[in-house]
Design a protein around this motif. Structure first.
Motif, PDB file in Angstrom:
ATOM      1  N   ARG A  77       1.182   2.613  -4.998  1.00 53.55           N
ATOM      2  CA  ARG A  77       2.265   2.681  -4.003  1.00 53.55           C
ATOM      3  C   ARG A  77       3.346   3.062  -4.803  1.00 53.55           C
ATOM      4  O   ARG A  77       4.065   2.273  -5.562  1.00 53.55           O
ATOM      5  CB  ARG A  77       2.674   1.067  -3.643  1.00 53.55           C
ATOM      6  CG  ARG A  77       1.327   0.608  -2.739  1.00 53.55           C
ATOM      7  CD  ARG A  77       1.494  -1.024  -2.479  1.00 53.55           C
ATOM      8  NE  ARG A  77       0.370  -1.433  -1.992  1.00 53.55           N
ATOM      9  CZ  ARG A  77      -0.146  -2.637  -2.016  1.00 53.55           C
ATOM     10  NH1 ARG A  77       0.484  -3.701  -2.608  1.00 53.55           N
ATOM     11  NH2 ARG A  77      -1.138  -2.893  -1.275  1.00 53.55           N
ATOM     12  N   ARG A  85      -2.276   0.654   6.442  1.00 56.81           N
ATOM     13  CA  ARG A  85      -2.292   1.570   5.081  1.00 56.81           C
ATOM     14  C   ARG A  85      -1.760   1.114   3.893  1.00 56.81           C
ATOM     15  O   ARG A  85      -2.169   1.427   2.761  1.00 56.81           O
ATOM     16  CB  ARG A  85      -1.380   2.882   5.508  1.00 56.81           C
ATOM     17  CG  ARG A  85      -1.201   3.928   4.872  1.00 56.81           C
ATOM     18  CD  ARG A  85      -2.706   4.571   4.296  1.00 56.81           C
ATOM     19  NE  ARG A  85      -2.670   5.445   3.165  1.00 56.81           N
ATOM     20  CZ  ARG A  85      -3.398   5.514   2.259  1.00 56.81           C
ATOM     21  NH1 ARG A  85      -4.513   4.825   2.215  1.00 56.81           N
ATOM     22  NH2 ARG A  85      -3.346   6.279   1.388  1.00 56.81           N
ATOM     23  N   TRP A  86      -0.588   0.192   3.828  1.00 52.01           N
ATOM     24  CA  TRP A  86      -0.103  -0.376   2.520  1.00 52.01           C
ATOM     25  C   TRP A  86      -1.513  -0.964   1.858  1.00 52.01           C
ATOM     26  O   TRP A  86      -1.313  -0.737   0.723  1.00 52.01           O
ATOM     27  CB  TRP A  86       0.941  -1.324   3.178  1.00 52.01           C
ATOM     28  CG  TRP A  86       1.753  -1.582   1.888  1.00 52.01           C
ATOM     29  CD1 TRP A  86       1.689  -3.052   1.214  1.00 52.01           C
ATOM     30  CD2 TRP A  86       2.577  -1.078   1.258  1.00 52.01           C
ATOM     31  NE1 TRP A  86       2.404  -3.036   0.215  1.00 52.01           N
ATOM     32  CE2 TRP A  86       3.144  -2.126   0.042  1.00 52.01           C
ATOM     33  CE3 TRP A  86       3.462   0.134   1.253  1.00 52.01           C
ATOM     34  CZ2 TRP A  86       4.221  -1.552  -0.838  1.00 52.01           C
ATOM     35  CZ3 TRP A  86       4.314   0.372   0.280  1.00 52.01           C
ATOM     36  CH2 TRP A  86       4.715  -0.511  -0.788  1.00 52.01           C
ATOM     37  N   MET A 116      -3.698   1.435   0.201  1.00 51.47           N
ATOM     38  CA  MET A 116      -3.011   2.292  -0.914  1.00 51.47           C
ATOM     39  C   MET A 116      -3.399   1.779  -2.419  1.00 51.47           C
ATOM     40  O   MET A 116      -3.039   0.667  -2.691  1.00 51.47           O
ATOM     41  CB  MET A 116      -1.359   2.462  -0.917  1.00 51.47           C
ATOM     42  CG  MET A 116      -1.178   3.083   0.511  1.00 51.47           C
ATOM     43  SD  MET A 116       0.541   3.191   1.043  1.00 51.47           S
ATOM     44  CE  MET A 116       1.237   4.078  -0.105  1.00 51.47           C
ATOM     45  N   ASP A 152       2.176   8.329   3.486  1.00 53.06           N
ATOM     46  CA  ASP A 152       2.300   7.171   2.521  1.00 53.06           C
ATOM     47  C   ASP A 152       3.763   7.061   2.159  1.00 53.06           C
ATOM     48  O   ASP A 152       4.265   5.897   1.915  1.00 53.06           O
ATOM     49  CB  ASP A 152       1.502   7.436   1.037  1.00 53.06           C
ATOM     50  CG  ASP A 152       0.009   7.357   1.191  1.00 53.06           C
ATOM     51  OD1 ASP A 152      -0.295   6.997   2.376  1.00 53.06           O
ATOM     52  OD2 ASP A 152      -0.596   7.676   0.463  1.00 53.06           O
TER      53      ASP A 152
END
Length: 184
Positions: free
Chosen positions: A179, A172-173, A176, A113
């Motif tokens: 963040r 992935r962003w 999430m 991440d």
């Protein structure tokens, strides 16, 4: 595709690139920010992220890892109460040299991440022609050659793959829920 098949640049190498850019900005802004310079308080110089997204994001990473510290402009303490709490400074000074940054153990930040956060930040520095607006002399070996978002040809020219970036980082962003760049 599983995360295990990704070739990712180390987060530490991306941190170095952001600090390299901060030092580049210090060189550009040296005369403009001389009113904030103080040889004792800011011996490594001062940079201003100008509330520009790409530099705000990299400053947030550098601040989190302890590579930079904020500087309050002289007029900020004059603000009162709530007004002072809502005003953040765009001015920072490095807390470490590039050599110290290179030698620092950032392993507590080596998480996928954080990698995505750092690559999202780096992507803001990519121009329309898919070239970065800055890179350190270490970039080719420390980042580009180690990450599958970049392709390095036989002449050491680096190509940025927007499709691979979207597939790997932005997938992935989008997943999430929080963040943030933080130690694990």
């Amino acid at each position: 595709m599983t995360q295990a098949s990704f070739r990712n640049a180390p987060v530490a190498a991306l941190i170095y690139e952001f600090l390299y850019d901060a030092y580049r900005m210090i060189g550009v802004d040296r005369s403009h920010l001389s009113w904030l310079s103080d040889e004792k308080a800011t011996p490594l110089g001062v940079f201003d992220h100008g509330f520009t997204s790409k530099w705000e994001w990299s400053a947030s990473i550098l601040k989190e890892v302890g590579a930079i510290i904020p500087i309050e402009p002289p007029d900020l303490p004059a603000l009162r109460g709530d007004a002072r709490r809502t005003v953040s400074t765009p001015f920072y000074t490095p807390a470490m040299t590039l050599e110290a940054c290179h030698a620092t153990d950032f392993s507590s930040f080596e998480a996928f991440d954080n990698y995505c956060y750092a690559m999202f930040t780096l992507d803001q520095h990519v121009a329309d022609d898919d070239h970065l607006s800055f890179t350190s002399p270490r970039f080719l070996d420390a980042v580009a050659a180690r990450d599958d978002i970049f392709e390095v040809d036989a002449f050491c020219r680096v190509t940025y793959s927007r499709d691979r970036f979207n597939e790997k980082v932005m997938t992935r962003w989008d997943e999430m829920q929080v963040r943030e760049f933080k130690a694990t």
